[in-house]
Design an enzyme around this catalytic site. Sequence first.
Site, PDB file in Angstrom:
ATOM      1  N   GLU A 287      77.156  74.619  89.273  1.00 20.05           N
ATOM      2  CA  GLU A 287      76.301  75.814  89.338  1.00 20.05           C
ATOM      3  C   GLU A 287      77.080  77.047  89.761  1.00 20.05           C
ATOM      4  OE1 GLU A 287      72.745  75.455  91.716  1.00 20.05           O
ATOM      5  OE2 GLU A 287      71.668  74.430  90.128  1.00 20.05           O
ATOM      6  N   HIS A 308      86.255  49.896  84.690  1.00 19.13           N
ATOM      7  CA  HIS A 308      85.875  48.895  83.680  1.00 19.13           C
ATOM      8  C   HIS A 308      84.954  49.487  82.624  1.00 19.13           C
ATOM      9  CE1 HIS A 308      87.594  45.483  85.999  1.00 19.13           C
ATOM     10  NE2 HIS A 308      87.507  46.387  86.964  1.00 19.13           N
ATOM     11  N   LYS A 422      63.472  76.400  82.491  1.00 16.10           N
ATOM     12  CA  LYS A 422      62.195  76.562  83.207  1.00 16.10           C
ATOM     13  C   LYS A 422      61.235  77.424  82.397  1.00 16.10           C
ATOM     14  CE  LYS A 422      64.136  76.376  87.854  1.00 16.10           C
ATOM     15  NZ  LYS A 422      64.417  77.155  89.049  1.00 16.10           N
TER      16      LYS A 422
HETATM   17  O1  PA5 Z   1      71.380  75.535  94.239  1.00 17.01           O
HETATM   18  C1  PA5 Z   1      70.289  75.928  93.882  1.00 17.01           C
HETATM   19  O2  PA5 Z   1      69.899  77.083  94.122  1.00 17.01           O
HETATM   20  C2  PA5 Z   1      69.308  75.029  93.153  1.00 17.01           C
HETATM   21  O3  PA5 Z   1      69.825  73.809  92.821  1.00 17.01           O
HETATM   22  C3  PA5 Z   1      68.094  74.798  94.034  1.00 17.01           C
HETATM   23  O4  PA5 Z   1      68.506  74.185  95.223  1.00 17.01           O
HETATM   24  C4  PA5 Z   1      67.053  73.932  93.335  1.00 17.01           C
HETATM   25  O5  PA5 Z   1      66.691  74.489  92.109  1.00 17.01           O
HETATM   26  C5  PA5 Z   1      65.807  73.822  94.198  1.00 17.01           C
HETATM   27  O6  PA5 Z   1      65.301  75.079  94.501  1.00 17.01           O
HETATM   28  P1  PA5 Z   1      64.237  75.276  95.631  1.00 17.01           P
HETATM   29  O7  PA5 Z   1      64.830  74.883  96.923  1.00 17.01           O
HETATM   30  O8  PA5 Z   1      63.888  76.729  95.572  1.00 17.01           O
HETATM   31  O9  PA5 Z   1      63.041  74.409  95.294  1.00 17.01           O
END
Ligand code: PA5
Length: 447
Positions: A287, A308, A422
Amino acid sequence: MSSLRLDLAYSTVESAIGALEAPIRHAHDLLHHGSGVGHEFTGWLQLPETYDRAEFDRIADAAARIRASSDVLLVIGIGGSYLGARAAIDMLSHSFHNQLPRSRRPGCAIHFAGHNISSSYLSDLFDILEDKDVSVNVISKSGTTTEPAIAFRLIRQWMEKKYSPDEARRRIFATTDRAKGALKRLADEQGYETFVVPDDVGGRYSVLTAVGLLPIAAAGVDITALMAGARDAMAAYANPSLAANACYQYAAARNVLYGQGKQVELFVAYEPSLQHLAEWWKQLYGESEGKEGKGIFPASVLFSTDLHSMGQYIQDGLRMLMETVVRFDKPRRELAVPQAADDRDGLNFLAGKTIDFVNQKAFTGTLLAHVDGQVPNMVISVPEPNAYHLGQLFYFFEKACGVSGYLLGVNPFDQPGVEAYKRNMFALLGKPGFEAEKAALEARLPR
Ligand code: PA5
């Protein structure tokens, strides 16, 4: 001082990283002066020193109440809102923590929900919770993420039916934004105890906040030691000099390798307890760096298991791989190969040797084979799996990731790409406000 050791001797670029001295110092300055892109989300940088002590005590207190009142803590969250806790609990607990009798483990069984949209998973979960005393920690920074929100709606109704609404209220803990979001509003209305995800800490950098700490403590892990490790790592990796900073050397080495066409980095572990540390690491790097058409693709393998299955590709396939091995000098538990009178399996040459001795030879043999196959290896050695060293590891990888993102020229603290699915999902589900997108998407689907 850090007790982690980085070995770049098999990385093939040990002598080349010096060329990144100036860019590394620039990235260090951007991070430490708060002048880089995404600087508003760099609260994790000083967190091991500046964290809210009063909230930390409240977390420890809530965890003690959960451990005393519950067989199970159900953790509801996705991405950065669950992976860090899962990584820590897996690495530091008994391999079969959840299955052990309560008297033989230091904390509750920990189950997870809200990290998928599977009706089978959730239905099966209710089966195993049926005869257990349960507490719930629902975690969402935004408070609006669909997966945990759906899971929590189901679990909340189940809790209120199993217990009285009042008792359910006492057993539900919400970790979310200080002031805003649907979860914060619901928690305030219902009177749940709440914990805060700081504004300046993004989800994937939040393991050392209440997001990670409450579930980790409920599992019986020493969170004071975890924070002490992170604090020592913070001091050790504050040095701007590349030559003196292993965290920066790791960031530099993987970027030099990327420049040489090594586009995939495999997180390699020889202990199954590191499976979720690998998942946490993949989210952190994926990310943070995968944007604007660039970034190393983070993947993971568990050896010797995956030798393996994936071993053939790694040894002989497309030469786009580098490996980052995380290994322990000492395993959590030890066991020796026994002598057998008949030696039918031909293993007496190992009798008296520990299983970990065999594992270490698998590591060394694989390392040399993969380097021979043009897969450069970076090795991070950890003295042993405990909370203190994990605190160091978490911080090491977070800081290397921030610096690495700046080296790459991206904002390592945003994740604009996760919004695309989303929007499509909301449109296809018919969420109000997405009518035009729904029609446009449906026109692209087979009738
Ligand atoms: O790193 C990030 O921002 C995302 O992976 C969030 O942690 C994930 O989408 C969950 O978001 P939230 O804590 O708002 O539910």
